[in-house]
Enzyme design. Sequence first.
Site, PDB file in Angstrom:
ATOM      1  N   CYS A 166       0.788  -1.232   0.000  1.00  0.00           N
ATOM      2  CA  CYS A 166       0.000   0.000   0.000  1.00  0.00           C
ATOM      3  C   CYS A 166       0.822   1.286   0.000  1.00  0.00           C
ATOM      4  O   CYS A 166       2.024   1.278  -0.173  1.00  0.00           O
ATOM      5  CB  CYS A 166      -0.997  -0.039   1.150  1.00  0.00           C
ATOM      6  SG  CYS A 166      -2.407  -1.121   0.763  1.00  0.00           S
ATOM      7  N   SER A 544      -4.327  12.284  -2.664  1.00  0.00           N
ATOM      8  CA  SER A 544      -4.356  10.835  -2.767  1.00  0.00           C
ATOM      9  C   SER A 544      -4.220  10.436  -4.231  1.00  0.00           C
ATOM     10  O   SER A 544      -4.599  11.186  -5.134  1.00  0.00           O
ATOM     11  CB  SER A 544      -5.684  10.298  -2.223  1.00  0.00           C
ATOM     12  OG  SER A 544      -5.875   8.950  -2.592  1.00  0.00           O
TER      13      SER A 544
END
Length: 671
Positions: A166, A544
């Site tokens: 991640c 993001s």
Amino acid sequence: MADVVIDPSDYFAALDAPETLATKADGPDGKLPLSDEILRSWTSGDLFGLTQSVGMGFDPRRVLGDQYLILSTQGGVRNPDGTPQALGYHTGHWEVGLLGQAAAEQIERDGGVPFAAFVSDPCDGRTQGTHGMFDSLPYRNDAAIVMRRLIRSLPRRKGVIGIATCDKGLPAMMMALAGTGHLANVLVPGGVTLPPTVGEDAGKVQTIGARYSRGEMTLEEASVAGCKACGTPGGGCQFLGTAATSQVIAEALGMTVPHAALAPSGQPIWTRLARDAAATAAAMHASGLSLHEVLTDKAFENAMLMHAAVGGSTNLLLHIPAVAAAAGRRRPTADDFRRINQSVPRFVDCLPNGPVGHPTVRLFLAGGVPEVAWHLREAGLWNSDEKTVTGMTWNELLDKWQNSERREVCRERLRAADGVDPDEVILPPAIAKERGLTSTVCFPSGNLCPEGSVIKATSIDPTVIDADGVYRKRGRARVFSKESDAIAAVKGQTEKPIEAGDVIVLIGRGPIGCGMEETYQITSALKYLSFGKHVALVTDARFSGVSTGACVGHVGPEALAGGPIGRVRDGDTVEIIIDRNTLDGRVDLVATIDGTDPIKALQTRPIAEGLDRDENIPEDTRLWAALQQVGGGSWGGCTYDVDKIIETLNAGQAALAARNSEMSHQQASAR
């Protein structure tokens, strides 16, 4: 025997069966396979390491095999049936223990000795809008340091199988493996979670609060969507955000076995990757190949080429230079990214980009990185002579890929399971151009960002782009120094809610202000609210990887470093122009609310009232901000340049000593 229930207040209760409290044990059977040479030449640490290994139950007859470290970001406590005993922070590190197990089995099968260590990672989705986000980017550097320390603390290791998935754990793992590149290191991307059969993806579902607050979905709809978004319990999110883009970049760098990025977590094709990686590490060691030979300057150019072709997360502008620095290679600059994005079209249709926005598992089945690399090679845009950890060049791999059973089976499965033509996910570049897919990132300049900024130009809603391919916007500035205040205005929870036509100017959120937080709370809301495409965002924070829209970030200098963005006032007029054809762009203050000349206002206005470092920024994040600034700041990858840091500290100490000496001299003269 039934479970014993103990009153928590009675800490000194007697054991029910005192005889179970042992005071000695027989120890392992057998003997260490030592030799005269070993006893005379090995260090005491190496010898004691063998004692520790058999003490944990390892067969002493096999203890002299080559040692390999399996280093992962595993989190949570997972029961054998897959249910949680204790939750991890996110699905991305929930199942990677299975990859570690598969790698260990392969190492043992090859006669090696597997070791495992863990450096878990946070979830950027979980910390959006919270103070936890202040630790997100700094965590990457800290984790890479700890990982490298763990690697060095196993002195006889031959290589490392690094397993991570991640947003920050995977870049940290890439940095750690690159920083120990003299070893036979191979990276295993932890894969992706599947989309739900019915429901929203993990990117869209993060906007249920904003959409509900604006009356655009019901409580029942929000409750159901929030429950179903993660189709399977393991793997990174279903969109090509920072996590998935990092997997793709790792493979493009040659750090993984072929067709590794974005495999569906928990499935046989996924666990096979770990076994293949372990076998590859052993083959690397046997042949004398190290990761350092793979991570060349041309390999990092391949990473940027791949990033442009897939439409990757802008956060990789922070991570690719950091991995290059760890590898001892030249750090790619904004000019390098600009040059490559001007020459490489995007031809992958994957979330969060369009026009369709396929989930990441479809990109994997359509051929993933090898398929994209093959198209780039055909266009003369790929460094095909570079080696990968397999020992083969990209030319050799891609020649095998095109007629492989793996390619045929995966692409056919995509057709059969989802009814999707693989060439609709990874489009032939000529077709992509016909359909209006544009290059990925643009680096606007202007009087609000004299050191530069970043926008994912390809993801601006096409309905607000002029016919000539240029995004043009003039809007009223709505200035905020806290993300919480901005999101409240977006949700319509303030006296002056955000409206169509506004330009949100979010300041004081760079490295100095709060550790350079992500602002996906805002960008995601703007994407999915009905009026959101008519609102722009300009900030010294970052975004993001799943962010889309007219969002300009990484504005430099940041407001707290004296950047002009800190002198914008509510009601000023901001103009944004992004040419998606040439990738030229500007962000300018063009009018002021008080009629002052914009240039004069940016030169003479004081910094915004009340703007200061966030009161909740942790002390260690402040230290990170100072250290990375010396190393080049966000445009240098937010990494540490040890030599420059030491030089700066020495200069500072010398200056302080000189100042103290001068003060002592003045005091003596006064007497």
